[in-house]
Design a protein around this motif. Structure first.
Motif, short mmCIF file in Angstrom:
data_model
loop_
_atom_site.label_atom_id
_atom_site.label_comp_id
_atom_site.label_asym_id
_atom_site.label_seq_id
_atom_site.Cartn_x
_atom_site.Cartn_y
_atom_site.Cartn_z
N UNK A 145 0.83 -1.21 0.00
CA UNK A 145 0.00 0.00 0.00
C UNK A 145 0.86 1.26 0.00
N UNK A 146 1.95 1.24 0.78
CA UNK A 146 2.89 2.38 0.77
C UNK A 146 3.52 2.53 -0.61
N UNK A 147 3.84 1.41 -1.22
CA UNK A 147 4.43 1.41 -2.55
C UNK A 147 3.46 2.02 -3.56
N UNK A 148 2.21 1.56 -3.51
CA UNK A 148 1.18 2.06 -4.42
C UNK A 148 1.01 3.57 -4.25
N UNK A 149 0.98 4.03 -3.00
CA UNK A 149 0.86 5.46 -2.71
C UNK A 149 2.05 6.22 -3.29
N UNK A 150 3.27 5.69 -3.12
CA UNK A 150 4.46 6.36 -3.65
C UNK A 150 4.40 6.46 -5.17
N UNK A 151 3.96 5.40 -5.83
CA UNK A 151 3.86 5.41 -7.29
C UNK A 151 2.86 6.47 -7.74
N UNK A 152 1.71 6.53 -7.07
CA UNK A 152 0.68 7.51 -7.43
C UNK A 152 1.15 8.94 -7.21
N UNK A 153 1.90 9.17 -6.12
CA UNK A 153 2.32 10.53 -5.77
C UNK A 153 3.56 11.00 -6.52
N UNK A 154 4.31 10.09 -7.11
CA UNK A 154 5.58 10.44 -7.77
C UNK A 154 5.63 9.88 -9.20
N UNK A 155 4.63 10.23 -9.99
CA UNK A 155 4.50 9.67 -11.33
C UNK A 155 5.59 10.12 -12.30
N UNK A 156 6.29 11.18 -11.97
CA UNK A 156 7.35 11.68 -12.86
C UNK A 156 8.72 11.12 -12.52
N UNK A 157 8.81 10.27 -11.48
CA UNK A 157 10.10 9.68 -11.10
C UNK A 157 10.27 8.32 -11.77
N UNK A 158 11.51 8.00 -12.12
CA UNK A 158 11.79 6.69 -12.68
C UNK A 158 11.46 5.61 -11.67
N UNK A 159 10.91 4.51 -12.17
CA UNK A 159 10.55 3.37 -11.34
C UNK A 159 11.17 2.13 -11.97
N UNK A 160 12.01 1.46 -11.21
CA UNK A 160 12.72 0.28 -11.69
C UNK A 160 12.03 -0.96 -11.14
N UNK A 161 11.79 -1.93 -12.02
CA UNK A 161 11.07 -3.14 -11.62
C UNK A 161 11.91 -4.37 -11.93
N UNK A 162 12.02 -5.24 -10.94
CA UNK A 162 12.68 -6.54 -11.11
C UNK A 162 11.60 -7.60 -10.95
N UNK A 163 11.41 -8.40 -11.98
CA UNK A 163 10.43 -9.49 -11.92
C UNK A 163 11.16 -10.81 -11.71
N UNK A 164 10.72 -11.55 -10.71
CA UNK A 164 11.28 -12.88 -10.45
C UNK A 164 10.25 -13.92 -10.84
N UNK A 165 10.62 -14.73 -11.82
CA UNK A 165 9.78 -15.86 -12.22
C UNK A 165 10.70 -16.95 -12.75
N UNK A 166 10.19 -18.12 -12.89
CA UNK A 166 11.00 -19.27 -13.28
C UNK A 166 11.79 -19.00 -14.56
#
Length: 191
Positions: free
Chosen positions: A83-104
């Motif tokens: 929920x904190x993450x979601x809030x941060x994404x919504x409030x800082x839409x102009x900042x770069x967001x790096x995503x690491x996906x872990x799957x097989x």
């Protein structure tokens, strides 16, 4: 030079990922769907490996991976609170967001590789292990030894050609000392 990944390619990949993988944390699905539906955020998304080095990043893991279910990193702080993450994404839409996906077998997956960018925040020596450093040192030591040995052998040959017994003995002793020093060191293991 890295070619930027288009927003459409990222969007298609996220849709494919959500369709094919069940995530360990349901909030991860909500976050990815939010990203899908907000072009401004999607434009700032970068898929990378080792997101822990990034100023702002998320780790999202599927059921088929043994990695942590979810992590959000921001300025050296870490939370598992989606929920904190979601809030941060919504409030800082102009900042770069790096995503690491872990799957097989994610590192071997061509579709993931096609949207993954080089992580500019990973330290240069991150992938160099202690074993790598030790092997490099041993290789360097062996190379230096071989070079010095070759030079001494050439000088010994020259002393023999000149019939200079005193110089021959001195250089032979130097060569023996060099070989003793090198033989006392641990050897490179053949792989």
């Amino acid at each position: 030079m890295n070619t930027p990944i288009s927003a459409q390619d990222k969007k298609s990949f996220i849709q494919w990922f959500l369709k094919n993988y069940q995530l360990k944390k349901r909030e991860s699905v909500w976050i990815l769907n939010y990203i899908l539906n907000h072009q401004q955020v999607l434009n700032k998304v970068h898929f990378v490996r080792d997101v822990k080095f990034c100023p702002r990043g998320i780790v999202i893991t599927s059921q088929c991976s043994s990695e942590v279910p979810f992590r959000f990193y921001k300025d050296h702080l870490v939370t598992t609170d989606a929920e904190k993450t979601f809030h941060d994404i919504r409030m800082n839409q102009d900042e770069n967001l790096y995503i690491q996906l872990n799957f097989s077998k994610s590192h071997q997956h061509s579709y993931y590789a096609s949207v993954t960018e080089e992580n500019p925040f990973v330290p240069d020596d991150y992938f160099v292990t202690k074993k790598d450093r030790l092997l490099a040192k041993k290789l360097l030591d062996k190379t230096v030894f071989e070079y010095k040995k070759k030079i001494l052998q050439q000088k010994i040959d020259h002393a023999l050609d000149e019939l200079d017994q005193e110089r021959f003995i001195k250089l032979s002793n130097e060569l023996n000392k060099l070989e003793e020093m090198f033989n006392d060191q641990p050897k490179l293991q053949k792989q």
